[in-house]
Design an enzyme around this catalytic site. Structure first.
Site, PDB file in Angstrom:
ATOM      1  N   GLU A  19       1.041  -1.072   0.378  1.00  0.00           N
ATOM      2  CA  GLU A  19       0.251   0.053   0.091  1.00  0.00           C
ATOM      3  C   GLU A  19       0.783   1.535   0.260  1.00  0.00           C
ATOM      4  O   GLU A  19       0.789   2.211   0.278  1.00  0.00           O
ATOM      5  CB  GLU A  19      -0.773   0.169   1.234  1.00  0.00           C
ATOM      6  CG  GLU A  19      -2.394  -0.947   0.979  1.00  0.00           C
ATOM      7  CD  GLU A  19      -2.744  -1.058   2.744  1.00  0.00           C
ATOM      8  OE1 GLU A  19      -3.554  -0.282   2.095  1.00  0.00           O
ATOM      9  OE2 GLU A  19      -2.392  -1.923   3.493  1.00  0.00           O
ATOM     10  N   SER A 150      -6.026  -2.946   1.763  1.00  0.00           N
ATOM     11  CA  SER A 150      -7.090  -2.446   0.783  1.00  0.00           C
ATOM     12  C   SER A 150      -7.475  -3.515  -0.798  1.00  0.00           C
ATOM     13  O   SER A 150      -7.319  -3.159  -2.126  1.00  0.00           O
ATOM     14  CB  SER A 150      -5.410  -1.727  -0.266  1.00  0.00           C
ATOM     15  OG  SER A 150      -5.959  -0.407  -0.005  1.00  0.00           O
ATOM     16  N   TYR A 220      -9.432   3.390  -5.284  1.00  0.00           N
ATOM     17  CA  TYR A 220      -8.448   4.262  -5.220  1.00  0.00           C
ATOM     18  C   TYR A 220      -8.520   4.768  -6.579  1.00  0.00           C
ATOM     19  O   TYR A 220      -8.027   6.115  -6.889  1.00  0.00           O
ATOM     20  CB  TYR A 220      -7.467   3.680  -4.907  1.00  0.00           C
ATOM     21  CG  TYR A 220      -6.745   2.985  -3.184  1.00  0.00           C
ATOM     22  CD1 TYR A 220      -7.307   4.369  -3.214  1.00  0.00           C
ATOM     23  CD2 TYR A 220      -7.072   2.008  -3.163  1.00  0.00           C
ATOM     24  CE1 TYR A 220      -7.292   3.810  -1.646  1.00  0.00           C
ATOM     25  CE2 TYR A 220      -6.732   1.193  -2.094  1.00  0.00           C
ATOM     26  CZ  TYR A 220      -7.275   2.288  -0.671  1.00  0.00           C
ATOM     27  OH  TYR A 220      -6.477   2.249   0.099  1.00  0.00           O
ATOM     28  N   ARG A 259     -11.213   2.993  11.149  1.00  0.00           N
ATOM     29  CA  ARG A 259     -12.587   2.017  10.741  1.00  0.00           C
ATOM     30  C   ARG A 259     -12.671   0.900  10.830  1.00  0.00           C
ATOM     31  O   ARG A 259     -11.661   0.021  10.694  1.00  0.00           O
ATOM     32  CB  ARG A 259     -11.399   2.947   9.692  1.00  0.00           C
ATOM     33  CG  ARG A 259     -12.615   3.909   9.038  1.00  0.00           C
ATOM     34  CD  ARG A 259     -12.296   3.724   6.954  1.00  0.00           C
ATOM     35  NE  ARG A 259     -12.863   3.214   6.915  1.00  0.00           N
ATOM     36  CZ  ARG A 259     -11.470   2.335   5.742  1.00  0.00           C
ATOM     37  NH1 ARG A 259     -10.176   2.709   5.377  1.00  0.00           N
ATOM     38  NH2 ARG A 259     -11.529   0.971   4.881  1.00  0.00           N
ATOM     39  N   ASP A 261     -15.112  -1.568   8.937  1.00  0.00           N
ATOM     40  CA  ASP A 261     -15.854  -2.182   7.882  1.00  0.00           C
ATOM     41  C   ASP A 261     -17.080  -3.074   8.625  1.00  0.00           C
ATOM     42  O   ASP A 261     -16.710  -4.134   9.159  1.00  0.00           O
ATOM     43  CB  ASP A 261     -14.722  -3.102   6.998  1.00  0.00           C
ATOM     44  CG  ASP A 261     -13.699  -1.719   6.251  1.00  0.00           C
ATOM     45  OD1 ASP A 261     -14.272  -0.447   6.128  1.00  0.00           O
ATOM     46  OD2 ASP A 261     -13.001  -2.236   5.843  1.00  0.00           O
ATOM     47  N   GLU A 274     -13.732  -6.767   9.464  1.00  0.00           N
ATOM     48  CA  GLU A 274     -12.254  -6.159   9.947  1.00  0.00           C
ATOM     49  C   GLU A 274     -12.449  -4.782  10.281  1.00  0.00           C
ATOM     50  O   GLU A 274     -12.497  -3.346   9.971  1.00  0.00           O
ATOM     51  CB  GLU A 274     -11.257  -6.428   8.707  1.00  0.00           C
ATOM     52  CG  GLU A 274     -11.477  -5.214   7.525  1.00  0.00           C
ATOM     53  CD  GLU A 274     -10.655  -4.622   6.733  1.00  0.00           C
ATOM     54  OE1 GLU A 274      -8.982  -4.849   7.174  1.00  0.00           O
ATOM     55  OE2 GLU A 274     -10.861  -3.979   5.838  1.00  0.00           O
ATOM     56  N   ASN A 276      -9.480  -1.396  10.696  1.00  0.00           N
ATOM     57  CA  ASN A 276      -8.803  -0.281  10.038  1.00  0.00           C
ATOM     58  C   ASN A 276      -7.726   0.330  11.074  1.00  0.00           C
ATOM     59  O   ASN A 276      -8.189   1.364  11.594  1.00  0.00           O
ATOM     60  CB  ASN A 276      -8.600   0.166   8.834  1.00  0.00           C
ATOM     61  CG  ASN A 276      -9.589  -0.570   7.778  1.00  0.00           C
ATOM     62  OD1 ASN A 276      -8.356  -1.930   6.685  1.00  0.00           O
ATOM     63  ND2 ASN A 276     -10.984  -1.214   7.944  1.00  0.00           N
ATOM     64  N   GLY A 280      -6.808   5.212   5.149  1.00  0.00           N
ATOM     65  CA  GLY A 280      -6.149   6.310   4.390  1.00  0.00           C
ATOM     66  C   GLY A 280      -6.661   7.737   4.756  1.00  0.00           C
ATOM     67  O   GLY A 280      -8.023   7.586   5.655  1.00  0.00           O
TER      68      GLY A 280
HETATM   69  N1  LIG Z   1     -18.092 -12.046   3.707  1.00  0.00           N
HETATM   70  C1  LIG Z   1     -17.653 -10.712   2.725  1.00  0.00           C
HETATM   71  N2  LIG Z   1     -18.866 -10.750   1.795  1.00  0.00           N
HETATM   72  C2  LIG Z   1     -18.872  -9.719   0.999  1.00  0.00           C
HETATM   73  N3  LIG Z   1     -17.998  -8.950   1.016  1.00  0.00           N
HETATM   74  C3  LIG Z   1     -16.845  -8.938   0.760  1.00  0.00           C
HETATM   75  C4  LIG Z   1     -16.948  -9.643   2.466  1.00  0.00           C
HETATM   76  N4  LIG Z   1     -15.570  -9.951   2.866  1.00  0.00           N
HETATM   77  C5  LIG Z   1     -14.766  -9.221   1.865  1.00  0.00           C
HETATM   78  N5  LIG Z   1     -15.967  -8.272   0.711  1.00  0.00           N
HETATM   79  C6  LIG Z   1     -15.208  -7.298   0.303  1.00  0.00           C
HETATM   80  O1  LIG Z   1     -13.740  -7.224   0.272  1.00  0.00           O
HETATM   81  C7  LIG Z   1     -13.899  -6.276   0.336  1.00  0.00           C
HETATM   82  C8  LIG Z   1     -12.530  -5.910   1.112  1.00  0.00           C
HETATM   83  O2  LIG Z   1     -12.646  -6.812   2.013  1.00  0.00           O
HETATM   84  P1  LIG Z   1     -12.040  -6.671   3.587  1.00  0.00           P
HETATM   85  O3  LIG Z   1     -12.198  -7.408   4.862  1.00  0.00           O
HETATM   86  O4  LIG Z   1     -12.822  -5.118   3.797  1.00  0.00           O
HETATM   87  O5  LIG Z   1     -10.728  -5.996   3.033  1.00  0.00           O
HETATM   88  P2  LIG Z   1      -8.879  -4.751   3.068  1.00  0.00           P
HETATM   89  O6  LIG Z   1     -10.131  -3.377   2.942  1.00  0.00           O
HETATM   90  O7  LIG Z   1      -8.638  -5.417   4.018  1.00  0.00           O
HETATM   91  O8  LIG Z   1      -8.665  -6.063   1.648  1.00  0.00           O
HETATM   92  C9  LIG Z   1     -14.936  -5.090   1.313  1.00  0.00           C
HETATM   93  O9  LIG Z   1     -14.630  -3.668   1.161  1.00  0.00           O
HETATM   94  C10 LIG Z   1     -15.703  -5.869   0.892  1.00  0.00           C
HETATM   95  O10 LIG Z   1     -15.959  -5.589  -0.845  1.00  0.00           O
HETATM   96 MG   LIG Z   2     -11.746  -2.705   4.583  1.00  0.00          MG
END
Ligand SMILES: Nc1ncnc2c1ncn2[C@@H]1O[C@H](COP(=O)(O)OP(=O)(O)O)[C@@H](O)[C@H]1O
Ligand SMILES: [Mg+2]
Length: 312
Positions: A19, A150, A220, A259, A261, A274, A276, A280
């Site tokens: 990143e 990311s 991004y 943050r 999610d 997760e 953060n 960002g």
């Molecule tokens: N279990 C899930 N079901 C549906 N979409 C998901 C799921 N996990 C992740 N995503 C999608 O993938 C994106 C990135 O996943 P995330 O766990 O937030 O990891 P990071 O942001 O650290 O890469 C999420 O913002 C969402 O759009």
């Molecule tokens: Mg995320």
């Protein structure tokens, strides 16, 4: 503000993770904000020589604008602790925990925070992994490395056949990873700021990516994701999610700005994906957008983040 007079703030940016480019954008944005405030700020590009740079720049406070490995995972925080330099954001342990998505989920699920079902991937036993996935998460399923950000390595896999073909190469590429139940619903992200006295939750941001999910490109590239703020969700969901996220923040021991999610299903159930710990701070990032919604521009946001730092 007065506590920053005659202080040099080092903005730590760049770094050695996937990143890096995003971090440089966050860092430049923070530098501009601190300059607008009239504070003395120096830019520090984090590499293997970072300890020498920190010494030669004689910084009093580190404003960490790094993301990912070495920056968000407790490593740089440990170095700053050893050097006695106060820094923004979470400490060593909370940073390390938040960086590990599976460990965060284990802590959350033990404390009653809703998380999606998941199965750890065992590359030495693909068939057993597939069996567990079939029983526990079903399809489609989302693959995720333990420690990336990311959306790097986050992949949607629709069938068992596709997964069987993908897993060996996926494991080689991303190392430790897990498969998570696919949650269909609204994608939300919730910002929290802890100034040491109280936790404040920013208005919830709903992300409507134009891609299938909120992938790297959607995150991004301007125009690839619509931001809806505050999120178009029922009032009771907003209240419940804000309360859950405050608890989720505390359970991981986070500090400063973070943050979390969240995915919200149509039936009102929601799951924390997760945390953060160093979100960002680019112009298109989520936290600055949430802050803007409550009238807080980038300079004031940077100041709030600094104000969370305990200076002994
Ligand atoms: N279990 C899930 N079901 C549906 N979409 C998901 C799921 N996990 C992740 N995503 C999608 O993938 C994106 C990135 O996943 P995330 O766990 O937030 O990891 P990071 O942001 O650290 O890469 C999420 O913002 C969402 O759009
Ligand atoms: Mg995320």
């Amino acid at each position: 503000m007065s506590r920053y007079l005659n202080k040099t703030i080092g903005v730590l940016m760049g770094g050695m993770s996937s990143e890096r480019e995003i971090s440089l954008r966050s860092g430049v944005n923070v530098m501009n904000a601190l300059k607008t405030l009239g504070l003395r700020a120096v830019q520090i590009d984090v590499d293997r020589e970072v300890s020498q740079k920190l010494l030669s720049e004689k910084i009093d406070i580190a404003f960490i604008a790094l993301h990912g490995t070495y920056g968000e995972d407790g490593c740089i925080q440990g170095l700053l602790e050893v050097m006695g330099i106060p820094y923004t954001g979470s400490g060593v342990a909370a940073s390390a925990i938040a960086m590990d998505k599976l460990l965060s989920k284990k802590i959350w699920s033990a404390s009653g925070i809703p998380v999606a079902e998941s199965v750890e991937i065992d590359p030495s036993n693909i068939e057993a992994t597939l069996k567990k996935i079939g029983e526990n998460t079903g399809y489609p399923v989302v693959l995720k490395p333990y420690s990336e950000g990311s959306s790097v390595g986050v992949e949607l896999v629709k069938t068992e056949g596709e997964l069987r073909a993908r897993l060996p190469e996926y494991s080689r590429q991303f190392g430790l990873a897990f498969a998570e139940k696919y949650i269909k619903g609204k994608e939300l992200t919730v910002g929290v700021i802890d100034d040491g006295k109280e936790l404040t939750v920013f208005p919830i941001l709903e992300l409507r990516p134009k891609n299938e999910f909120y992938d790297f490109e959607a995150k991004y590239t301007q125009g690839m994701t619509d931001f809806v703020i505050p999120a178009a969700i029922p009032e009771e969901s907003t209240k419940a999610i804000q309360a859950t996220v405050k608890k989720a923040f505390r359970d991981l021991g986070l500090k400063g700005v973070a943050r979390i999610d969240v995915m919200l299903q149509d039936d009102g159930r929601y799951f924390c994906l997760e945390a953060n710990s160093l979100p960002g701070l680019t112009d298109t990032s989520d936290i600055p957008a949430m802050a803007r919604e409550v009238g807080i521009g980038m300079p004031e946001l940077a100041l709030r983040i600094l104000d969370c730092v305990e200076i002994k």
